[in-house]
Every structure is written in C-alpha cells, then in structure tokens.
Write a protein that holds these residues in place. Structure first.
Motif, mmCIF file in Angstrom:
data_model
loop_
_atom_site.group_PDB
_atom_site.id
_atom_site.type_symbol
_atom_site.label_atom_id
_atom_site.label_comp_id
_atom_site.label_asym_id
_atom_site.label_seq_id
_atom_site.Cartn_x
_atom_site.Cartn_y
_atom_site.Cartn_z
ATOM 1 N N TRP A 1 41.072 -12.853 12.857
ATOM 2 C CA TRP A 1 41.948 -13.115 11.706
ATOM 3 C C TRP A 1 41.435 -14.311 10.912
ATOM 4 O O TRP A 1 41.341 -14.266 9.685
ATOM 5 N N ASN A 2 41.101 -15.390 11.611
ATOM 6 C CA ASN A 2 40.706 -16.625 10.927
ATOM 7 C C ASN A 2 39.269 -16.612 10.420
ATOM 8 O O ASN A 2 38.884 -17.496 9.653
ATOM 9 N N ARG B 1 42.430 -23.453 6.427
ATOM 10 C CA ARG B 1 40.969 -23.413 6.290
ATOM 11 C C ARG B 1 40.416 -24.773 5.854
ATOM 12 O O ARG B 1 40.962 -25.434 4.976
ATOM 13 N N ASP C 1 38.339 -13.883 8.801
ATOM 14 C CA ASP C 1 38.483 -12.825 7.785
ATOM 15 C C ASP C 1 37.816 -11.528 8.229
ATOM 16 O O ASP C 1 37.235 -10.799 7.419
ATOM 17 N N SER D 1 44.719 -13.804 2.792
ATOM 18 C CA SER D 1 43.379 -13.660 3.369
ATOM 19 C C SER D 1 43.000 -12.193 3.405
ATOM 20 O O SER D 1 43.875 -11.318 3.473
ATOM 21 N N CYS E 1 52.070 -16.486 6.696
ATOM 22 C CA CYS E 1 50.679 -16.900 6.802
ATOM 23 C C CYS E 1 50.103 -17.122 5.412
ATOM 24 O O CYS E 1 50.772 -16.921 4.397
ATOM 25 N N TYR E 2 48.846 -17.553 5.372
ATOM 26 C CA TYR E 2 48.147 -17.715 4.105
ATOM 27 C C TYR E 2 47.598 -16.361 3.640
ATOM 28 O O TYR E 2 47.495 -15.419 4.419
ATOM 29 N N HIS F 1 42.932 -14.032 17.235
ATOM 30 C CA HIS F 1 42.925 -15.278 16.464
ATOM 31 C C HIS F 1 41.616 -15.492 15.717
ATOM 32 O O HIS F 1 41.612 -15.848 14.533
ATOM 33 N N ALA G 1 44.522 -10.505 6.475
ATOM 34 C CA ALA G 1 45.931 -10.119 6.352
ATOM 35 C C ALA G 1 46.057 -8.804 5.605
ATOM 36 O O ALA G 1 46.834 -7.916 6.003
ATOM 37 N N ARG H 1 51.457 -20.120 10.251
ATOM 38 C CA ARG H 1 50.367 -20.828 9.583
ATOM 39 C C ARG H 1 50.550 -22.331 9.756
ATOM 40 O O ARG H 1 51.608 -22.817 10.184
ATOM 41 N N HIS I 1 47.455 -18.581 11.923
ATOM 42 C CA HIS I 1 46.549 -18.635 10.786
ATOM 43 C C HIS I 1 46.369 -20.106 10.431
ATOM 44 O O HIS I 1 47.187 -20.695 9.732
#
Length: 381
Positions: free
Chosen positions: A331-332, A295, A334, A197, A194-195, A328, A200, A274, A292
């Motif tokens: 997480w996205n 953005r 933050d 963040s 994933c990215y 979801h 994470a 991701r 993820h």
C-alpha cells in the motif's frame, strides 16, 4: 495547580491538532492541571472539536483554556511552569522572553513525532540548551513499550472500548444514526481514512469486483477522489451519500469529533488509517489495521513503517507476519495489494487476536501523558 502551555501549529489539518488536543484534555482531566492550548488554525481545530467557536480568540472547552496563536504580535502573558512545543513549532519571541522572566525557568519540551526506530531511545529526553537564552529544551519522543515516551491513551479508554464492543444494541443504534444499513451476511465493515494514492484507487476498484462483500465507512477526507474514480462518479461524494457497486457499498460520513472517530474504529472489523493520531487510535481499537504513513522525501517514511512492523509483528507466526508486512508495504509503495487482500480471510482471525492483545503490551509501562508528567516532575524538583 501546575500550569502548562501547549503550542500547536496546524500543518496537515488534523494530525498535529489531534494529538495536542487529546494531550491537553487528558492533562486537564486526569491530572487537574491548568492547560492553555495555543493553536494557529482554529478553523481546522473546530472540525474535530464541534463545540469550539473558531471566531473566538479565547475560550474554554473540556477544561482546557484554548487560545488563538496569532500570526502577528503575540499577546503579553506569563509563561507556564511547563511549556510544550508540539512537533518543533518555534515559540514566539515574546513568549520566550516571558519564560526568562520566571524565577524558576519552565520545563521546556519539544514533543516529537512518533517513531518505532531504534535510535529514538538514545535521543528521548535529551537536553538542548538554547544558543542565545538561558533556557534548556528537552526532546520527548513518543514510542512503543518501554522505548521512548509512550503513546497517548486515556486511563478509561480501553474499558470504554470493551463496553462498547460488548454492546450490540449500542452499535446498532450508532449505525442507524449514521444511516448505515445492517450488515449483510459475511460482510466486513472497513473504515477508510487514508491519503490519496494509486494503491487506494486500485484496491477500491479490485474490491468492487471481489467475492468478499465490504461495507466501507469513509469519513470526509483526502481519499474521496480515489473513491469517486473507483465508483465512476463525476463529482466527489458528499457526507451522507451511499453508493453500491459490485461487492462494495460505501457510506460517506461527516468528519466527527475525536470520541466519534474512536467509536467508528471500535465498530469496524478492519481500519485503514493515516498519519499519527488515527494510527494510534486504531491500535487502541484492538482491530486489524492498515497504516497509510505520511510520505516523506527519499522514502524515509518506509524506514519508519518497517520499524513499526518489526515491533508489531514480533513473535507472530510467519504466515501472519508476512501478510501484515505485504499489505502495509505494498500500500505504502503504491503497489497493487489485490492478491494480499484476497488472502486476508486466511489470517484475519489470528490478526484479530493479536490486535486485541497489542494495547495492553504497549501500555505496560504507562501512557504518554503519565510519562510526560513523571518527567516534568523530576525536572521541577
């Protein structure tokens, strides 16, 4: 033999080239087309295609003619019958001129990014005449089920996945080759690609102190700084390193080729992925996943995420649907997903069942390559 040219400008290291490389291989292998893949960054490409020599401007790999797309003067070549610009990368002027030289103008396609949004159906296959040249481009949108252009999936992929998941000896040999110790009692195997963040980092820190044992399989990538922070490391962990802390053991893996990444996804209980390419491959793995998404400004990515979740969760029991949505969206956005993750054991079995059925639903009307070939054949009639 029908010839195709695919152009890819590498933007985020692996996503764009991941999609175009899979498509090029599938068109060459399953349809017997002569495919040239033009890529502006062979070094990034080589990381997911180990047989590629980043120093060679022209080479053949997996039946695909791979060409370096130079930043300066583009070479004089004949245009193909079908031309794909991946994700809106503008074609070189010299190549546009070559397209005009063909007695029958090429089928020119802009392969767009994947989206589950409703507007995709109305824009899919839309024609766009060039403002200056006697050429017409069509927009081709990957999409879900009957909406849009389908998703990339090789004909034999699900059968190969099923054979792998039914072969514990092959999986044990695979883990041994990666240096991963046998699964502990009750342990979940979780791939993490994933990215970076805050979510994470918070999740990793919470997982260390949780009761549920986790084995995290982490390919080299952007999440490593978060991993280092959660583990209290002063330097970024490197491929081959193993770290244990609380309920978590972490194996940092080298970035593999695409087939190797598929096997990782097939072998884990949960996959955190991701972008677009790994997102689609996680769906074919038939296992619960957490996406993820990349953005975008003004939170446009959250609209795309919600559109996917509406499709993915349609018809599911309320409790499971809410669990998937919460994981979801938190997480996205933050946000801290600790509570949602702790509730996961209550719905995981039902999610696993849904994830296993999902690929067949999405492939009922054909995969992306099939729909793309059908579309181009109509244009060439």
């Amino acid at each position: 033999m029908q010839d195709w040219d695919i152009f890819c400008s590498v933007i985020d290291n692996y996503g764009d080239i991941g999609v175009t490389w899979r498509l090029a291989r599938q068109l060459a292998d399953e349809y017997g087309f002569a495919v040239r893949l033009w890529v502006d960054d062979l070094h990034s490409f080589a990381r997911i295609a180990p047989g590629l020599d980043a120093g060679l401007p022209q080479q053949s790999l997996a039946g695909v003619d791979i060409r370096h797309w130079p930043a300066g003067d583009f070479p004089a070549v004949d245009a193909a019958a079908v031309v794909i610009e991946a994700f809106g990368c503008p074609l070189p002027e010299r190549y546009l001129a070559a397209m005009l030289q063909r007695a029958r103008k090429p089928v020119w396609i802009n392969l767009e990014y994947l989206s589950a949004e409703d507007w995709v159906a109305g824009c899919h296959a839309m024609a766009s005449p060039h403002p200056r040249l006697a050429l017409t481009k069509h927009f081709f949108f990957p999409g879900f089920a009957g909406n849009g252009g389908g998703l990339l999936c090789e004909r034999t992929l699900l059968a190969r996945r099923d054979a792998w998941q039914a072969d514990p000896a092959a999986q044990a040999q695979y883990w041994q080759a990666l240096g991963v110790a046998p699964r502990r009692d009750g342990e979940w195997l979780v791939s993490v690609f994933c990215y970076e963040s805050p979510a994470a980092r918070q999740w990793l820190a919470a997982a260390i102190n949780a009761a549920q044992p986790l084995c995290l399989l982490v390919p080299q990538g952007k999440v490593l700084p978060d991993l280092a922070a959660a583990l209290g490391l002063n330097t970024l962990p490197q491929a081959g390193e193993v770290h244990e802390c609380g309920a978590v053991r972490v194996h940092v893996l080298p970035l593999s080729d695409q087939d190797g990444y598929d096997r990782l996804l097939w072998s884990c209980d949960i996959n955190i992925v991701r972008g677009e390419d790994s997102f689609v491959r996680a769906q074919w793995a038939g296992r619960p996943m957490l996406w993820h998404i990349y953005r975008q400004q003004e939170d446009a990515h959250l609209v795309k995420l919600e559109a996917f979740l509406q499709r993915y969760c349609a018809g599911l029991p309320e409790r499971l649907s809410r669990q998937i949505h919460d994981l979801h969206l938190q997480w996205n956005r933050d946000q801290d997903i600790t509570a949602s993750w702790q509730a996961l054991p209550q719905t995981l079995a039902a999610w696993q069942q849904h994830a296993q059925a999902w690929p067949q639903i999405q492939l009922a009307d054909g995969d992306l390559a099939m729909r793309l070939v059908q579309f181009t054949e109509k244009q060439l009639q």
